[in-house]
Every structure is written in structure tokens, then in C-alpha cells.
Design a protein around this motif. Structure first.
Motif, PDB file in Angstrom:
ATOM      1  N   LEU A  82      -8.828  -6.197  94.665  1.00  0.00           N
ATOM      2  CA  LEU A  82      -8.958  -5.987  93.233  1.00  0.00           C
ATOM      3  C   LEU A  82      -7.612  -6.205  92.551  1.00  0.00           C
ATOM      4  N   LYS A  83      -7.621  -7.013  91.495  1.00  0.00           N
ATOM      5  CA  LYS A  83      -6.397  -7.325  90.744  1.00  0.00           C
ATOM      6  C   LYS A  83      -5.287  -7.832  91.665  1.00  0.00           C
ATOM      7  N   ASP A  84      -5.669  -8.765  92.523  1.00  0.00           N
ATOM      8  CA  ASP A  84      -4.709  -9.429  93.416  1.00  0.00           C
ATOM      9  C   ASP A  84      -3.973  -8.451  94.333  1.00  0.00           C
ATOM     10  N   GLY A  85      -4.694  -7.452  94.797  1.00  0.00           N
ATOM     11  CA  GLY A  85      -4.108  -6.524  95.764  1.00  0.00           C
ATOM     12  C   GLY A  85      -3.099  -5.555  95.209  1.00  0.00           C
ATOM     13  N   LYS A  86      -3.195  -5.247  93.927  1.00  0.00           N
ATOM     14  CA  LYS A  86      -2.199  -4.358  93.316  1.00  0.00           C
ATOM     15  C   LYS A  86      -2.332  -2.912  93.784  1.00  0.00           C
ATOM     16  N   ILE A  87      -3.539  -2.496  94.146  1.00  0.00           N
ATOM     17  CA  ILE A  87      -3.730  -1.106  94.546  1.00  0.00           C
ATOM     18  C   ILE A  87      -3.046  -0.806  95.879  1.00  0.00           C
TER      19      ILE A  87
END
Length: 217
Positions: free
Chosen positions: A164-169
Motif C-alpha cells: 500500500l502506497k509503495d510500501g510506506k507502512i
């Protein structure tokens, strides 16, 4: 809930916002206090609600709204953003006090002042202790940083949240281990504030005593 939010807002802002917004936690303290005062007002206005005296409620709201505008102009001029926050707290306190004054005339409530004093003092004391203490040397803090947060990162990596969101989490979990540990630790300690409930609420105290007595051989 307000206490938990107050003691965790600093690391939360450090994780979620750019560096220039990190000091906003001081302003957030005032906002949280104003929200707590508003919640108290809703509890103290029972007499007006019981009497269906919406006119008084409206008058108090109108007058305090005007006072809020005037105080905001003055305090913002004097202290900037802090002035706006301080004016909100003052207005919330005046509004709650005014509402309570009129509400008692409509339906008198006998408040348990010793219990309320205990709630206030213990809450304020716990807030100052948690926001001024350094828990980085404690065993639980180290376990959270070196054990729980990496485990949580690995768990998230196995779910849809990983992409999700280019692995930001997962990246945020990896970069903010100490801050996440601080949120968890101070949040759990502040949540323990509920242990004073048996001291201020006799029915709860009696139920606990009955359960303890029932389990004795």
C-alpha cells in the motif's frame, strides 16, 4: 481516551508529519484539554436538558462564542498559535462553568467532589509523569523496539498493507521503532488510569469485592 491521546501525541506527530510540524504537540495539548472540558460540559448540563431549557443553552453558546472571538484576536496577537489554543481552553472552561451554574438551578446534582478531585489530580499527575519521563532504559521499551516492532513489520509485510502506497507502512515501522515503542508503552501506562474506577465508583468496587470473595476457598 484524552489522557492516552495527550501522552502519545508527540511521537504520533513525529511519525505522521514533517519535521516543521513536530512541535505542534504543545498546541495539541490545549486542544485535547478543550475537548475534555467540552465533554465535562455535556455531563454537567443535565439540569438544562431535563428542563428542556434550550434557550439558556443557546445564550451561553452565543456569549462564549463571542468571547472566543475576542480572546482569539487578543491572544493570537500576543502569543500566535498558542494564543488561539489558550483562548479555546479558557472559553471551554467558562462555558462549562456557566452551563453548570444554570443547570444546578434547574435540577440540583450533588457531586462527589473528593472523587472528582482524585480523578483530576491523578490524571494530571500521570500526564506530567509520562510526558517528562524517559523510558528508553526500561526492559519493556527495549523489548518493544527489538522484538515487537520488527515482528509487527514482518506481519504487515505478509499482508496487502506491504504494497500500500509503495510500501510506506513497512518503511515507517522500520524507521520509527523507538517512537512506536514510546506510543505503545506510554499508551498502556496511561490506560491503566482506569484502575482508579473502583475507588470512585462504589457499585464497581462492590462487584469486584464480591468476585474476589466468591473465588476464595
Amino acid at each position: 481516551a484524552g489522557l492516552v491521546m495527550a501522552v502519545t501525541i508527540k511521537p504520533v506527530l513525529q511519525i505522521l508529519t514533517p519535521a516543521e510540524f513536530h512541535q505542534a504537540y504543545r498546541i495539541a495539548y490545549f486542544g485535547i484539554l478543550a475537548t475534555i472540558l467540552h465533554g465535562i460540559q455535556l455531563q454537567l448540563m443535565f439540569g438544562l436538558a431535563y428542563a428542556k431549557d434550550t434557550a439558556t443553552i443557546s445564550k451561553v453558546t452565543a456569549w462564549t462564542a463571542g468571547m472566543k472571538v475576542l480572546l482569539s484576536w487578543l491572544f493570537i496577537y500576543l502569543w500566535g498559535f498558542y494564543g488561539a489554543a489558550i483562548s479555546t481552553v479558557i472559553t471551554s472552561f467558562v462555558s462549562a462553568s456557566w452551563i453548570f451554574h444554570h443547570s444546578q438551578k434547574r435540577y440540583y446534582l450533588k457531586l462527589e467532589w473528593p472523587a472528582l478531585f482524585l480523578v483530576a489530580v491523578s490524571g494530571v499527575g500521570l500526564f506530567f509523569w509520562l510526558t517528562t519521563s524517559d523510558f528508553s532504559s526500561t526492559t519493556m521499551y527495549r523489548e518493544l523496539v527489538t522484538g515487537f516492532v520488527p515482528w509487527l513489520k514482518g506481519l504487515v509485510g505478509m499482508t496487502f498493507l506491504a504494497d500500500l502506497k509503495d510500501g510506506k507502512i513497512p518503511a515507517a515501522l522500520a524507521e520509527n521503532g523507538p517512537r512506536i515503542a514510546e506510543i505503545i508503552l506510554t499508551g498502556l501506562i496511561s490506560a491503566a488510569y482506569i484502575v482508579i474506577l473502583p475507588l470512585i465508583h462504589p457499585p464497581t468496587r462492590r462487584r469486584i469485592q464480591a468476585k474476589v470473595t466468591a473465588r476464595r476457598p
